[in-house]
Scaffold this active site. Structure first.
Site, PDB file in Angstrom:
ATOM      1  N   ARG A  93       0.706  -1.158  -0.033  1.00 54.92           N
ATOM      2  CA  ARG A  93      -0.034  -0.207  -0.070  1.00 54.92           C
ATOM      3  C   ARG A  93       0.875   1.346  -0.148  1.00 54.92           C
ATOM      4  O   ARG A  93       0.390   2.456  -0.510  1.00 54.92           O
ATOM      5  CB  ARG A  93      -0.862   0.059   1.212  1.00 54.92           C
ATOM      6  CG  ARG A  93      -2.287  -0.619   0.960  1.00 54.92           C
ATOM      7  CD  ARG A  93      -3.006  -0.417   2.133  1.00 54.92           C
ATOM      8  NE  ARG A  93      -2.589  -1.226   3.287  1.00 54.92           N
ATOM      9  CZ  ARG A  93      -3.108  -1.188   4.239  1.00 54.92           C
ATOM     10  NH1 ARG A  93      -4.442  -1.228   4.386  1.00 54.92           N
ATOM     11  NH2 ARG A  93      -2.837  -1.744   5.560  1.00 54.92           N
TER      12      ARG A  93
ATOM     13  N   ASP B 228      -3.568  -2.037  -3.012  1.00 54.17           N
ATOM     14  CA  ASP B 228      -4.195  -2.300  -2.210  1.00 54.17           C
ATOM     15  C   ASP B 228      -4.846  -3.688  -2.296  1.00 54.17           C
ATOM     16  O   ASP B 228      -5.498  -3.934  -3.381  1.00 54.17           O
ATOM     17  CB  ASP B 228      -5.507  -1.587  -1.883  1.00 54.17           C
ATOM     18  CG  ASP B 228      -5.655  -1.256  -0.465  1.00 54.17           C
ATOM     19  OD1 ASP B 228      -5.396  -2.351   0.342  1.00 54.17           O
ATOM     20  OD2 ASP B 228      -5.992  -0.244  -0.045  1.00 54.17           O
ATOM     21  N   ILE B 229      -4.565  -4.791  -1.812  1.00 55.29           N
ATOM     22  CA  ILE B 229      -5.089  -6.190  -1.774  1.00 55.29           C
ATOM     23  C   ILE B 229      -6.588  -6.113  -2.160  1.00 55.29           C
ATOM     24  O   ILE B 229      -7.140  -6.914  -2.846  1.00 55.29           O
ATOM     25  CB  ILE B 229      -4.785  -7.244  -0.658  1.00 55.29           C
ATOM     26  CG1 ILE B 229      -3.013  -7.371  -0.784  1.00 55.29           C
ATOM     27  CG2 ILE B 229      -5.552  -8.560  -0.898  1.00 55.29           C
ATOM     28  CD1 ILE B 229      -2.380  -8.131  -1.914  1.00 55.29           C
TER      29      ILE B 229
ATOM     30  N   HIS C 227       9.388 -23.406   4.881  1.00 58.55           N
ATOM     31  CA  HIS C 227      10.841 -22.986   4.583  1.00 58.55           C
ATOM     32  C   HIS C 227      11.714 -24.133   4.996  1.00 58.55           C
ATOM     33  O   HIS C 227      12.822 -24.418   4.523  1.00 58.55           O
ATOM     34  CB  HIS C 227      11.304 -21.909   5.049  1.00 58.55           C
ATOM     35  CG  HIS C 227      11.220 -21.554   6.266  1.00 58.55           C
ATOM     36  ND1 HIS C 227      10.449 -21.640   7.367  1.00 58.55           N
ATOM     37  CD2 HIS C 227      12.511 -21.640   7.134  1.00 58.55           C
ATOM     38  CE1 HIS C 227      10.674 -21.598   8.542  1.00 58.55           C
ATOM     39  NE2 HIS C 227      12.093 -21.612   8.400  1.00 58.55           N
TER      40      HIS C 227
ATOM     41  N   LYS D 149      15.785 -26.270   3.319  1.00 58.75           N
ATOM     42  CA  LYS D 149      16.999 -26.157   4.155  1.00 58.75           C
ATOM     43  C   LYS D 149      17.604 -27.351   3.245  1.00 58.75           C
ATOM     44  O   LYS D 149      17.099 -28.292   3.248  1.00 58.75           O
ATOM     45  CB  LYS D 149      16.469 -26.516   5.637  1.00 58.75           C
ATOM     46  CG  LYS D 149      16.026 -25.409   6.362  1.00 58.75           C
ATOM     47  CD  LYS D 149      15.983 -25.579   7.754  1.00 58.75           C
ATOM     48  CE  LYS D 149      15.008 -24.578   8.533  1.00 58.75           C
ATOM     49  NZ  LYS D 149      15.906 -23.308   8.907  1.00 58.75           N
TER      50      LYS D 149
ATOM     51  N   GLU E 277      14.069 -23.663  19.871  1.00 56.97           N
ATOM     52  CA  GLU E 277      14.437 -22.288  19.680  1.00 56.97           C
ATOM     53  C   GLU E 277      14.901 -21.710  21.089  1.00 56.97           C
ATOM     54  O   GLU E 277      14.228 -22.072  22.021  1.00 56.97           O
ATOM     55  CB  GLU E 277      13.359 -21.608  18.942  1.00 56.97           C
ATOM     56  CG  GLU E 277      12.797 -22.036  17.652  1.00 56.97           C
ATOM     57  CD  GLU E 277      11.888 -21.276  17.127  1.00 56.97           C
ATOM     58  OE1 GLU E 277      12.480 -20.358  16.292  1.00 56.97           O
ATOM     59  OE2 GLU E 277      10.616 -21.436  17.350  1.00 56.97           O
TER      60      GLU E 277
ATOM     61  N   ASP F 236       1.855 -23.316  15.088  1.00 58.01           N
ATOM     62  CA  ASP F 236       3.095 -22.416  14.388  1.00 58.01           C
ATOM     63  C   ASP F 236       4.118 -23.436  14.013  1.00 58.01           C
ATOM     64  O   ASP F 236       4.872 -23.291  12.955  1.00 58.01           O
ATOM     65  CB  ASP F 236       3.735 -21.714  15.718  1.00 58.01           C
ATOM     66  CG  ASP F 236       4.760 -20.783  14.988  1.00 58.01           C
ATOM     67  OD1 ASP F 236       4.420 -20.103  14.208  1.00 58.01           O
ATOM     68  OD2 ASP F 236       6.043 -20.508  15.669  1.00 58.01           O
TER      69      ASP F 236
ATOM     70  N   HIS G   9       6.337 -27.618  10.030  1.00 55.50           N
ATOM     71  CA  HIS G   9       7.794 -28.173  10.157  1.00 55.50           C
ATOM     72  C   HIS G   9       8.044 -29.558  10.575  1.00 55.50           C
ATOM     73  O   HIS G   9       8.679 -30.183  10.109  1.00 55.50           O
ATOM     74  CB  HIS G   9       8.500 -26.964  10.859  1.00 55.50           C
ATOM     75  CG  HIS G   9       8.469 -25.545  10.353  1.00 55.50           C
ATOM     76  ND1 HIS G   9       7.982 -25.254   8.906  1.00 55.50           N
ATOM     77  CD2 HIS G   9       8.536 -24.577  10.928  1.00 55.50           C
ATOM     78  CE1 HIS G   9       8.094 -24.100   9.023  1.00 55.50           C
ATOM     79  NE2 HIS G   9       8.224 -23.521   9.978  1.00 55.50           N
TER      80      HIS G   9
ATOM     81  N   LYS H 180       9.743 -22.903  22.292  1.00 55.97           N
ATOM     82  CA  LYS H 180      10.513 -21.494  22.441  1.00 55.97           C
ATOM     83  C   LYS H 180      11.319 -21.256  23.752  1.00 55.97           C
ATOM     84  O   LYS H 180      10.947 -22.010  24.838  1.00 55.97           O
ATOM     85  CB  LYS H 180       9.702 -20.198  22.167  1.00 55.97           C
ATOM     86  CG  LYS H 180       8.874 -20.456  20.790  1.00 55.97           C
ATOM     87  CD  LYS H 180       9.048 -19.339  20.005  1.00 55.97           C
ATOM     88  CE  LYS H 180       8.487 -19.151  18.744  1.00 55.97           C
ATOM     89  NZ  LYS H 180       9.120 -19.017  17.566  1.00 55.97           N
TER      90      LYS H 180
HETATM   91  C1  BG6 Z   1       8.463 -20.102  11.642  1.00 54.07           C
HETATM   92  C2  BG6 Z   1       7.665 -20.075  12.940  1.00 54.07           C
HETATM   93  O1  BG6 Z   1       7.745 -21.027  10.694  1.00 54.07           O
HETATM   94  O2  BG6 Z   1       9.798 -20.954  11.832  1.00 54.07           O
HETATM   95  C3  BG6 Z   1       8.612 -19.141  13.834  1.00 54.07           C
HETATM   96  O3  BG6 Z   1       6.491 -19.186  12.595  1.00 54.07           O
HETATM   97  C4  BG6 Z   1       9.706 -19.974  14.140  1.00 54.07           C
HETATM   98  O4  BG6 Z   1       8.020 -19.151  15.145  1.00 54.07           O
HETATM   99  C5  BG6 Z   1      10.563 -20.278  12.477  1.00 54.07           C
HETATM  100  O5  BG6 Z   1      10.854 -19.079  14.858  1.00 54.07           O
HETATM  101  C6  BG6 Z   1      11.820 -21.293  12.899  1.00 54.07           C
HETATM  102  O6  BG6 Z   1      12.420 -21.472  11.575  1.00 54.07           O
HETATM  103  P1  BG6 Z   1      14.144 -21.451  11.841  1.00 54.07           P
HETATM  104  O7  BG6 Z   1      14.218 -21.584  10.244  1.00 54.07           O
HETATM  105  O8  BG6 Z   1      14.639 -20.344  12.264  1.00 54.07           O
HETATM  106  O9  BG6 Z   1      14.355 -22.767  12.185  1.00 54.07           O
END
Ligand code: BG6
Length: 484
Positions: free
Chosen positions: A43, A85-86, A177, A181, A215, A234, A239, A329
């Site tokens: 935006r 704007d979406i 993601h 890796k 983490e 999350d 993951h 965490k």
């Molecule tokens: C994200 C989560 O998908 O992955 C985060 O929303 C988390 O809470 C993160 O910190 C961890 O990713 P990585 O690559 O740092 O292990």
């Protein structure tokens, strides 16, 4: 054919921290397909120059590859900005004109990347459709959707439905993601490009599997989001389950996106659903001390920042082998690791009462940091009778290969640009994963829930997690990687 990558959510953190640095690093290494244009949409009323300047500063900070001014200039010449704007169809129609102009009305592959707030995905997709931007008469159109894909099964189904109104499944790239890796892809290579591990990779030889994504950081400034999500949604739905699938899947006949994803999906489908007392017996939930004081967190929040799930994969290969998934965490250190613990020898002929304990063989796949693979085995201590000690075969990427581990987004962006969906989640995979997480999430809001245990920051979760493991005759592999 040239490619245009359109990033919706040009001003979000992900774009400046991950996407642009990854694209720049690919460009610097000569890997970005020639003639790739990048168009940011948000935006804010930026000019091309103002956006480029801002990105120069952030990329300097975040790019893997050392930032070189001349290379950046060459890269930035293909970076553009379009305010929009979406929720305004007219803005998408204007974007269509801008894109046609940039592409000189030539056939071009387009990749639309949704990096906006997840609540806007469906709207963005509908408007892309309405504005004719999904039309493939002048080149392939693909859409990349960032995580989270839905917040539960129902919302994921709705989002899939909304997506499929505009894009066919083969055009859709859902990001996790972790799949980008290097060490996660290396699991596929380790398992399927070697022949010596496969015969051992089953219930006959494996006692259990531990998958830990720990983490060290706490929720920080993301508390507002996190308090509604929690660790299950999350980290586990995506993951952790992805890692479990890659460890447990059968060998695909070919490395092709459908074959790989078919095999992964079979693992999810084989996970035994929990019911009744299972939730209290096979799950642990924890919350670190001080979490409720974070800005944006409810003072009585019941959100778990740590969890363990004991899953059973009911198939011929894995029947009776528990998969322990653990993430949290504010833990002792940052480490993502997979431990394959083998069964002890059927008879131990060496003196069990000697001071050293006989440890079963373990294969440790260190996803991050200090990426590598270690195999623990028993060895004889020289000149000490039949005393045993644990030794290891130790492979580390940093020792074997030069250069940095590329950020996961480099691989994922490149694959999406090249049309390889192997490392992206398919609609049925995402929905099946939610189908595993939803009942646990629901049980945690009910009397079937295990207690929410608190743990001091900097620990491996609540103390009860260790006791619970001990009670099963097992032990967590709580080892922080040594950073060089
Ligand atoms: C994200 C989560 O998908 O992955 C985060 O929303 C988390 O809470 C993160 O910190 C961890 O990713 P990585 O690559 O740092 O292990």
């Amino acid at each position: 054919m040239p490619t245009t990558l359109v990033i919706f959510g040009a001003s979000v953190d992900l774009t400046s921290r991950k996407l642009i640095p990854a694209l720049y690093s690919l460009f610097a290494k000569g890997r970005l397909p020639k003639g790739t244009r990048i168009v940011g949409v948000a935006r804010t009323k930026f000019t091309n120059e103002a956006w480029r300047d801002e990105l120069a500063t952030t990329t300097k900070k975040f790019a893997d590859k050392e930032f070189e001014a001349a290379k950046w200039q060459a890269f930035a010449a293909n970076v553009f900005y379009h305010p929009g704007d979406i929720d305004k169809l007219a803005d998408f129609q204007a974007l269509a004109k801008t894109l046609d102009g940039l592409e000189g009305n030539q056939p071009t592959t387009r990749l639309y990347y949704l990096a906006t707030a997840p609540g806007l995905y469906a709207m963005a997709i509908a408007n892309l459709g309405e504005a004719g931007l999904a039309d493939e008469s002048r080149g392939v159109r693909r859409i990349v959707v960032e995580k989270p894909f839905g917040t539960d099964l129902k919302s994921a189904q709705e989002l899939n439905k909304a997506t499929h109104k505009v894009f066919a499944e083969k055009q859709v790239y859902r990001i996790d993601h972790y799949l980008g890796k290097e060490t996660v892809q290396n699991i596929l290579v380790f398992r399927f490009a070697n022949s010596i591990f496969e015969p051992l990779w089953n219930r006959r030889y494996i006692d259990h599997v531990q998958i830990t994504v720990a983490e060290e950081v706490d929720v920080g400034r993301r508390a507002g989001y996190y308090d509604h999500s929690g660790v299950l949604r999350d980290m586990f739905q995506n993951h952790l389950l992805q890692l479990a699938m890659i460890i447990a899947m059968e060998a695909p006949t070919r490395y092709s996106s459908e074959f790989v994803r078919d095999e992964k999906l079979k693992v999810l489908r084989a996970i035994k659903p929990m019911s009744g007392a299972d939730f209290a017996q096979n799950t642990i939930r924890g919350q670190y001390e001080g979490y409720r004081e974070a800005e944006g967190v409810d003072v009585d929040s019941q959100t778990a920042t740590f969890a363990v799930l004991k899953l059973h994969i009911d198939n011929w290969r894995w029947q009776g082998v528990p998969f322990y998934l653990r993430s949290g965490k504010a833990m002792s250190c940052r480490t993502s690791q997979i431990v394959i613990q083998f069964r002890p020898p059927p008879i131990m002929m060496f003196n069990e009462s000697s001071r050293t304990q006989h440890e079963p063989n373990k294969l440790i796949i260190q996803i991050q940091p200090d990426e590598g693979i270690q195999l623990h085995f028993q060895t004889k201590v020289p000149d000490a009778g039949m005393t045993l000690s644990t030794a290891d075969l130790d492979f580390r990427f940093a020792r074997e290969f030069t250069g940095n581990m590329p950020d996961a987004y480099q691989r994922l962006l490149l694959d999406a640009l090249n049309g390889d969906a192997s490392l992206f989640s398919r609609s049925d995979e995402v929905e099946t994963a939610w189908g595993i997480i939803d009942p646990i999430h629901a049980a945690w809001q009910s009397p079937a829930a295990p207690p929410l245990e608190s743990y001091p920051k900097g620990q491996w979760g609540p103390a009860s997690s260790d006791k619970w493991m001990w009670a099963q005759g097992r032990q967590w592999f709580d080892v922080c990687p040594v950073l060089h």
